[in-house]
Write an enzyme that holds these catalytic residues in place. Structure first.
Site, PDB file in Angstrom:
ATOM      1  N   LYS A   4       0.836  -1.213   0.000  1.00  0.00           N
ATOM      2  CA  LYS A   4       0.000   0.000   0.000  1.00  0.00           C
ATOM      3  C   LYS A   4       0.862   1.250   0.000  1.00  0.00           C
ATOM      4  O   LYS A   4       0.645   2.172  -0.771  1.00  0.00           O
ATOM      5  CB  LYS A   4      -0.914   0.048   1.245  1.00  0.00           C
ATOM      6  N   ARG A  21      -9.340   1.399   8.593  1.00  0.00           N
ATOM      7  CA  ARG A  21      -8.909   0.038   8.882  1.00  0.00           C
ATOM      8  C   ARG A  21      -9.969  -0.737   9.625  1.00  0.00           C
ATOM      9  O   ARG A  21      -9.761  -1.909   9.939  1.00  0.00           O
ATOM     10  CB  ARG A  21      -7.685   0.129   9.786  1.00  0.00           C
ATOM     11  N   ARG A  76      11.907  -5.948   4.668  1.00  0.00           N
ATOM     12  CA  ARG A  76      11.705  -4.493   4.582  1.00  0.00           C
ATOM     13  C   ARG A  76      12.646  -3.766   5.539  1.00  0.00           C
ATOM     14  O   ARG A  76      12.876  -4.201   6.653  1.00  0.00           O
ATOM     15  CB  ARG A  76      10.258  -4.138   4.935  1.00  0.00           C
ATOM     16  N   ARG A 133      11.477  -2.505  11.230  1.00  0.00           N
ATOM     17  CA  ARG A 133      10.454  -1.967  12.141  1.00  0.00           C
ATOM     18  C   ARG A 133      10.156  -2.974  13.245  1.00  0.00           C
ATOM     19  O   ARG A 133      10.124  -4.177  12.990  1.00  0.00           O
ATOM     20  CB  ARG A 133       9.163  -1.687  11.358  1.00  0.00           C
ATOM     21  N   ARG A 163      -0.550  -9.187  13.113  1.00  0.00           N
ATOM     22  CA  ARG A 163      -1.084  -8.128  12.238  1.00  0.00           C
ATOM     23  C   ARG A 163      -1.962  -8.724  11.138  1.00  0.00           C
ATOM     24  O   ARG A 163      -2.974  -8.142  10.761  1.00  0.00           O
ATOM     25  CB  ARG A 163       0.064  -7.321  11.625  1.00  0.00           C
TER      26      ARG A 163
HETATM   27  P1  AP5 Z   1       4.919  -1.623   1.829  1.00  0.00           P
HETATM   28  O1  AP5 Z   1       4.592  -0.786   0.638  1.00  0.00           O
HETATM   29  O2  AP5 Z   1       5.735  -0.998   2.894  1.00  0.00           O
HETATM   30  O3  AP5 Z   1       3.595  -2.309   2.403  1.00  0.00           O
HETATM   31  P2  AP5 Z   1       2.359  -1.699   3.180  1.00  0.00           P
HETATM   32  O4  AP5 Z   1       1.136  -2.316   2.584  1.00  0.00           O
HETATM   33  O5  AP5 Z   1       2.428  -0.217   3.247  1.00  0.00           O
HETATM   34  O6  AP5 Z   1       2.633  -2.386   4.579  1.00  0.00           O
HETATM   35  P3  AP5 Z   1       2.678  -1.783   6.043  1.00  0.00           P
HETATM   36  O7  AP5 Z   1       3.401  -2.776   6.889  1.00  0.00           O
HETATM   37  O8  AP5 Z   1       3.166  -0.383   6.050  1.00  0.00           O
HETATM   38  O9  AP5 Z   1       1.197  -1.827   6.340  1.00  0.00           O
HETATM   39  P4  AP5 Z   1       0.544  -1.902   7.657  1.00  0.00           P
HETATM   40  O10 AP5 Z   1      -0.794  -1.771   7.115  1.00  0.00           O
HETATM   41  O11 AP5 Z   1       0.733  -3.055   8.548  1.00  0.00           O
HETATM   42  O12 AP5 Z   1       1.296  -0.756   8.483  1.00  0.00           O
HETATM   43  P5  AP5 Z   1       0.932   0.747   8.777  1.00  0.00           P
HETATM   44  O13 AP5 Z   1       2.147   1.544   8.767  1.00  0.00           O
HETATM   45  O14 AP5 Z   1      -0.225   1.164   7.942  1.00  0.00           O
HETATM   46  O15 AP5 Z   1       5.637  -2.939   1.272  1.00  0.00           O
HETATM   47  C1  AP5 Z   1       6.102  -3.952   2.171  1.00  0.00           C
HETATM   48  C2  AP5 Z   1       7.471  -4.469   1.707  1.00  0.00           C
HETATM   49  O16 AP5 Z   1       7.315  -5.166   0.481  1.00  0.00           O
HETATM   50  C3  AP5 Z   1       8.497  -3.353   1.433  1.00  0.00           C
HETATM   51  O17 AP5 Z   1       9.768  -3.779   1.801  1.00  0.00           O
HETATM   52  C4  AP5 Z   1       8.390  -3.145  -0.079  1.00  0.00           C
HETATM   53  O18 AP5 Z   1       9.592  -2.665  -0.598  1.00  0.00           O
HETATM   54  C5  AP5 Z   1       8.076  -4.545  -0.575  1.00  0.00           C
HETATM   55  N1  AP5 Z   1       7.203  -4.526  -1.753  1.00  0.00           N
HETATM   56  C6  AP5 Z   1       6.161  -3.674  -2.015  1.00  0.00           C
HETATM   57  N2  AP5 Z   1       5.581  -3.974  -3.197  1.00  0.00           N
HETATM   58  C7  AP5 Z   1       6.247  -5.063  -3.673  1.00  0.00           C
HETATM   59  C8  AP5 Z   1       6.115  -5.861  -4.860  1.00  0.00           C
HETATM   60  N3  AP5 Z   1       5.157  -5.616  -5.783  1.00  0.00           N
HETATM   61  N4  AP5 Z   1       6.962  -6.896  -5.011  1.00  0.00           N
HETATM   62  C9  AP5 Z   1       7.932  -7.160  -4.092  1.00  0.00           C
HETATM   63  N5  AP5 Z   1       8.113  -6.437  -2.961  1.00  0.00           N
HETATM   64  C10 AP5 Z   1       7.288  -5.409  -2.753  1.00  0.00           C
HETATM   65  O19 AP5 Z   1       0.409   0.599  10.275  1.00  0.00           O
HETATM   66  C11 AP5 Z   1       1.276   0.184  11.330  1.00  0.00           C
HETATM   67  C12 AP5 Z   1       0.491   0.080  12.606  1.00  0.00           C
HETATM   68  O20 AP5 Z   1      -0.067   1.366  12.938  1.00  0.00           O
HETATM   69  C13 AP5 Z   1      -0.712  -0.863  12.562  1.00  0.00           C
HETATM   70  O21 AP5 Z   1      -0.351  -2.186  12.835  1.00  0.00           O
HETATM   71  C14 AP5 Z   1      -1.594  -0.246  13.658  1.00  0.00           C
HETATM   72  O22 AP5 Z   1      -1.137  -0.612  14.932  1.00  0.00           O
HETATM   73  C15 AP5 Z   1      -1.355   1.243  13.495  1.00  0.00           C
HETATM   74  N6  AP5 Z   1      -2.336   1.899  12.619  1.00  0.00           N
HETATM   75  C16 AP5 Z   1      -2.078   2.529  11.419  1.00  0.00           C
HETATM   76  N7  AP5 Z   1      -3.214   3.005  10.875  1.00  0.00           N
HETATM   77  C17 AP5 Z   1      -4.218   2.666  11.731  1.00  0.00           C
HETATM   78  C18 AP5 Z   1      -5.632   2.845  11.709  1.00  0.00           C
HETATM   79  N8  AP5 Z   1      -6.253   3.455  10.686  1.00  0.00           N
HETATM   80  N9  AP5 Z   1      -6.358   2.362  12.751  1.00  0.00           N
HETATM   81  C19 AP5 Z   1      -5.764   1.728  13.778  1.00  0.00           C
HETATM   82  N10 AP5 Z   1      -4.434   1.506  13.856  1.00  0.00           N
HETATM   83  C20 AP5 Z   1      -3.666   1.965  12.840  1.00  0.00           C
HETATM   84 MG    MG Z   2       2.808   1.148   4.825  1.00  0.00          MG
END
Ligand code: AP5
Ligand code: MG
Length: 215
Positions: A13, A88, A127, A160, A171
């Site tokens: 994402k 979410r 990552r 992370r 997660r």
């Molecule tokens: P990446 O693009 O970083 O993936 P992502 O979908 O953004 O994954 P996140 O881990 O950031 O999502 P998340 O939803 O758990 O975390 P968030 O920060 O939102 O890609 C992942 C890896 O794969 C990278 O290394 C990338 O290079 C690689 N990659 C990407 N595309 C690829 C491809 N096509 N092929 C190969 N490799 C690829 O949230 C973190 C925490 O914050 C949550 O757990 C929660 O506690 C809290 N939080 C955030 N938002 C909320 C909310 N709205 N409500 C409640 N809690 C929340």
């Molecule tokens: Mg992300």
């Protein structure tokens, strides 16, 4: 244009949202990035959010919704935005809809980046994130020029805390129970678009631009 990115943790994402933001010249709004910036600056919000994030749980809606609504009320979001990691939960989506309705606006597209759980665990362990500017790398797919150092700002790259394998499993469970129902929610509204997120990130982006249009 108002876009929501849906998908499991690690589906890509953030990677795609950054590319969309650049191509369509709209801000990339990530609640995860906002929380991580607060953790880094040791704010009260950051300290509270960290308790949940480190366990792989969702931060409670009371803390999350207001920061997101404040962010999208800023001037740079007037022409649109790409939301990454919000909503979410169904209640978060409902509140966002209520606020948009007040403004006479709607979400244009909810892009679901589809990646099976098996691929996710592999991706997350590779990552690396910059402690300073939030740029992300992957040790195999997008390595930094110099190991452990951010290409953009020269700061240190880290795994992370919530990318450790046990936390990733939690997660994914949280995603399936609390976030996946949003796929049906946006499908009913007629704005859901699925993309296969297992392919090369450039191919995934090509699919997304053919959905959004060649702006
Ligand atoms: P990446 O693009 O970083 O993936 P992502 O979908 O953004 O994954 P996140 O881990 O950031 O999502 P998340 O939803 O758990 O975390 P968030 O920060 O939102 O890609 C992942 C890896 O794969 C990278 O290394 C990338 O290079 C690689 N990659 C990407 N595309 C690829 C491809 N096509 N092929 C190969 N490799 C690829 O949230 C973190 C925490 O914050 C949550 O757990 C929660 O506690 C809290 N939080 C955030 N938002 C909320 C909310 N709205 N409500 C409640 N809690 C929340
Ligand atoms: Mg992300």
């Amino acid at each position: 244009m108002k876009i929501i990115m849906l998908g499991a943790p690690g589906a890509g994402k953030g990677t795609q949202a950054k590319m969309i933001a650049e191509r369509y010249n709209i801000p990339h709004v990530s609640t995860g990035d906002i929380f991580r910036a607060n953790i880094k600056n040791n704010t009260e919000l950051g300290r509270k959010a960290k308790e949940y994030m480190d366990k792989g749980e969702l931060v409670p809606d009371e803390l999350t919704v207001s920061i997101l609504l404040d962010r999208v009320a800023q001037d740079d979001c007037k022409t649109g935005y790409v939301l990454d990691g919000f909503p979410r939960t169904i209640p978060q989506a409902e509140i966002l809809d209520q606020e948009l309705t007040k403004l006479g606006e709607t979400i244009d597209f909810a892009i679901n980046v589809d990646v099976p759980d098996e691929n996710i665990i592999r991706r997350m362990s590779g990552r690396r994130a910059c402690v300073s500017c939030g740029a992300t790398y992957h040790i195999e797919h997008i390595p930094p020029k110099k190991e452990g150092i951010c290409d953009t700002c020269g700061s240190e790259l880290i795994l992370r805390d919530d990318d450790k394998p046990e936390t990733v499993k939690n997660r994914l469970n949280v995603y399936h129970t609390q976030t996946q129902p949003l796929i049906e929610y946006y499908s009913k509204k007629g704005v859901l678009r699925d993309v296969d997120g297992t392919r090369d990130m450039k191919d995934v982006f090509d699919d997304i631009t053919s959905i959004l249009g060649q702006a």
